[in-house]
Design a protein around this motif. Structure first.
Motif: not given
Length: 839
Positions: A10-22, A174-178, A181-183, A190-191
């Protein structure tokens, strides 16, 4: 810390699965311990709408049973329900026939009170989503479409990232902090959560006040006022999200603060405004013995190191850790005061540990909260409370900020990036990376100037920015380059090489090394000391009274190890220790004062000798005599019990003083030294009639050996005799000849035996005879061994030596060896007035 991946999305648009983001996070230095599905163990459950309550069927277990008509959009079902919150228009989870609930519980049509019930309306507990059951059905939002899959509706088609954050990165708590990082890692935008406040005309300053009495522990404290709230349960989506991260839903107001805690990383606390006297907050230290009851119902005793939130009359919160039961938000609360503050991390850590009170708030405060971001978190929480509980947000915020943070700026040179990493990304790429991490960048000539935001307390210098660049750019981009330049050989210090030789020799001889503390018990050390000994080194802040001196005698450690083993029924002990002793010398030691002032012309004293070891004299510096402190190095050997491991061939022979002496000689031989036996030495701690020294060729005392004095071992609880040897490593270092290598002998050796008879009244030692033999024999003597001692009935003694002669360039003839033998006999018999024993 648990992070729902959809929340991050909800805070960053990602085209990654959860495992890929990890994987991306792990490669960037943010540890993700696990990625697990969030979906619960049920299937076929949908959202159902209660269209009508057709009739009442009676009671069961104290609840009214109602026959309801439930719609799933296309189908309608007759369902018997006894939940107290059943009402027309309510939307709740519905398990139609064929659905499966947790525990593989299959739902089928069944008759209840003679009426067929076609399915089941469910509570949280029945779905395995929580423990709530008595309140009734899990009510869904009115906007939920009947027939929608419940897992998707509640956001449970998600994955949970278990993130393990290091203490230096509180910005990732925090969710925003993670999401940030991914952004930065993906280049996505980042939104941050939107914050829209609709404030009333009434000013917050007229409703609440803040007084900070401990500005060193609280740098900023803000309060917002919200009135006309209606406290009640949170909507299902919020309760499910909190449960997913391990938090228990309480009420819409409290849940909103916990939601923002997880979302933005800033702890907040809501007070019932009616219970805060005059709406005034006083941030102060606790008083000694002050008692306070926290939200968990526990009364706790505080001390003056702990920080409290109080009103003019009483304590109302344990700052940064937990609120008070006396200001708790309840169902009757209509006005709240919302706290958002910054507290000193060390203070919160001490309080949390002292009270054994670990909370999510304390976990974040003790790592360092964002002092500039707390106002945004307060606004976000106020807006969420107004959305969930209604009410009016008072205009403005009461903000006590006595110590404003000064922005920190760090200069970054691209040349430094390349020097540290060996390679550097393009300058534009560096700017994108740093900006993506929330680090404002501006050009400063050929360099970059980065303003460090308040949420990045781990960045203080240029190399911190270099680390940020490479962990985002990718460690895999670093080139594999062989190091250049000359490679210098590493040479170990002489003392370390000597210690390694000692260990090889003594461990190879069957001894075990012990390592003991360098502290000494003054009462026990007094048994080793003499009135004229150098002053001991006393500790200014000892761990205990029996460890208030530094070691004064080399035997203290090994004797303590033997005492410990004997107490544990281990009577056979063979140990050694490499240790130091400590003593203060010079004028300060003699007067008992370490700071004795003397004229600059005071002559320096010559070095002194302690136990055969030369120690430095005190020095004079600017008119102040600085007493020299010596730290001689020793190897101590101690034996008690049997000579070796018990066995059929050992016979259980007991260790004696010759074992200690032999081990010391074995050690000296490993160090390249030869020693002869001398009279009693200077070290205390040995029995006077069983104490000898090992003297080097130059006359220096290399070591001492003997039986440990019975008074000392008995004071340590050792009943059996203990035999010990002490070798001075400093003297051994000074006496050791340079290491020389020689070829294996090419020519044969010649052996001769000589036996001399010593009279019963002669005070002559074998060492004296042996020294004379070595001196007279010359360079052809390769080995001299005393191999036999025989005592005649009349008191005379026969001492027999075996001599080995060998030349490097020729085979020795009998005539050459006979000539040397004749000289030896004449020398010994003439010097000591003894006779050669005939065969």
């Amino acid at each position: 810390m648990k992070i729902p991946y959809r929340w991050v999305g909800e805070l960053v648009e990602l085209d990654l699965s959860a495992a890929q983001a990890a994987d991306r996070l792990i490669n960037a230095g943010v540890e993700v311990a696990s990625v697990t599905p969030l979906a619960p163990d049920f299937r076929g459950v949908v959202a159902g709408e209660i269209e009508a309550i057709e009739r009442e069927l009676g009671e069961s277990r104290g609840h009214r049973l109602l026959l309801c008509r439930v719609s799933t959009g296309r189908d309608r079902y007759s369902v018997v329900c006894g939940a107290p919150n059943t009402k027309v228009g309510a939307r709740a989870p519905f398990a139609p026939p064929g659905a499966v609930l947790p525990g593989e519980r299959k739902i089928a049509a069944a008759k209840i009170h003679g009426v067929e019930s076609q399915g089941m309306l469910c509570s949280e507990r029945e779905l395995g989503l929580g423990e709530e059951h008595e309140a009734g059905l899990l009510l869904l939002d009115d906007g939920v479409r009947p027939g929608a899959d419940l897992i998707a509706t509640l956001g449970l088609d998600d994955h949970l990232l278990e993130v393990e954050i290091t203490p230096n990165r509180p910005d990732c708590l925090s969710v925003l902090g993670i999401a940030r990082e991914l952004a930065a890692l993906t280049g996505a935008r980042l939104r941050p959560p939107p914050v829209t406040l609709r404030e009333s005309a009434e000013a917050a300053r007229g409703l609440t006040r803040v007084q900070i009495e401990a500005p060193d522990l609280c740098h900023r404290f803000t309060v917002r006022a919200i009135s006309a709230v209606t406290v009640g349960p949170s909507p299902a989506w919020l309760r499910m999200r909190l449960r997913a991260v391990g938090l228990r839903p309480i009420s819409n107001v409290v849940d909103a603060t916990n939601y923002v805690l997880w979302e933005l990383g800033q702890p907040l606390h809501a007070y019932d405004a009616e219970t805060v006297t005059d709406g005034t907050f006083v941030v102060r230290r606790a008083r000694v013995g002050e008692r306070f009851t926290t939200l968990d119902g526990q009364e706790r005793t505080l001390d003056e190191s702990m920080l409290l939130i109080a009103d003019p009359k009483r304590a109302i919160g344990l700052a940064g850790v937990m609120g008070g039961a006396n200001t708790e938000v309840t169902d009757r609360t209509t006005r709240i005061l919302l706290e958002s503050a910054w507290f000193d991390p060390a203070s919160i850590r001490r309080t949390s540990r002292a009270l054994s009170l670990r909370t999510a708030a304390a976990y974040r405060f003790e790592r360092g909260a964002d002092i500039e971001g707390l106002a945004t978190a307060s606004a976000r929480a106020a807006a969420l409370i107004a959305e969930l509980a209604g009410g009016a947000i008072a205009r403005g915020i009461v903000d006590a900020y006595p110590r404003r943070r000064k922005p920190s700026r760090v200069r970054l040179r691209m040349s430094r990036v390349k020097r540290v990493l060996g390679v550097a990304p393009p300058r534009a790429q560096v700017v994108r990376i740093l900006s993506g991490l929330g680090l404002p960048v501006k050009a400063h000539g050929a360099d970059l100037e980065v303003t460090v935001p308040s949420f990045r307390r781990d960045i203080a210098m240029e190399d911190d920015l270099v680390e940020e660049i490479i962990r985002v750019w990718g460690y895999d981009r670093l080139p594999s380059t062989l190091p250049g330049g000359a490679i210098a050989l590493v040479t170990h210090p002489a003392s370390l090489r000597q210690n390694q030789t000692v260990r090889r020799a003594l461990v190879g001889a069957g001894l075990a090394e012990v390592v003991t503390h360098s502290f000494s018990d003054p009462a026990r050390a007094a048994l080793f000391r003499r009135p004229n000994d150098a002053a001991p080194v006393e500790l200014l802040n000892p761990l205990a009274t029996d460890a208030s001196w530094l070691r004064v005698h080399p035997l203290e450690g090994v004797l303590g190890a033997i005492a410990t083993n004997v107490r544990r029924q281990q009577p056979d002990v063979r140990v050694f220790e490499i240790c130091k002793t400590y003593a203060r010398l010079g004028t300060a030691a003699e007067t008992g004062n370490a700071n004795v002032s003397e004229p600059a012309s005071t002559p320096r004293r010559p070095p002194s000798v302690q136990g055969g070891l030369t120690v430095p004299a005190p020095t004079n510096q600017g008119g102040l005599t600085v007493p020299a402190t010596t730290e001689p190095r020793w190897v101590t050997i101690a034996l008690t019990g049997t000579r070796g491991e018990p066995g059929w061939d050992a016979g259980g022979a007991q260790a004696d003083v010759y074992d200690a002496k032999g081990l010391a000689e074995h050690l000296l031989e490993a160090l390249g030294l030869r020693a002869s036996t001398g009279d009693a030495g200077a070290l205390t701690g040995f029995e006077p009639d069983c104490h000898g020294t090992l003297v080097g060729d130059g006359g220096a005392i290399l070591g001492e050996f003997g039986e440990v004095a019975s008074t000392i071992r008995e004071s340590m609880g050792i009943s059996a005799p203990v035999f010990a040897a002490v070798v001075s490593l400093d003297t051994a270092s000074a006496s050791a000849p340079p290491l020389r290598y020689q070829a294996l002998p090419r020519f044969p050796a010649v052996e001769r035996d000589l036996a001399f008879v010593v009279g019963s009244e002669q005070t002559l030692t074998a060492a004296q005879i042996e020294a004379a033999l070595r001196q007279e024999a010359g360079p052809l003597l390769r080995q001299l061994v005393l191999f036999d001692v025989f005592r005649f009935p009349d008191g005379r003694s026969s001492l027999a030596w075996r001599l080995l002669f060998q030349a490097e360039d020729r085979t020795l003839t009998d005539d050459e060896v006979n000539a040397i033998q004749d000289r030896l006999v004449q020398k010994v018999t003439g010097t000591f007035h003894i006779t050669l024993r005939s065969v």
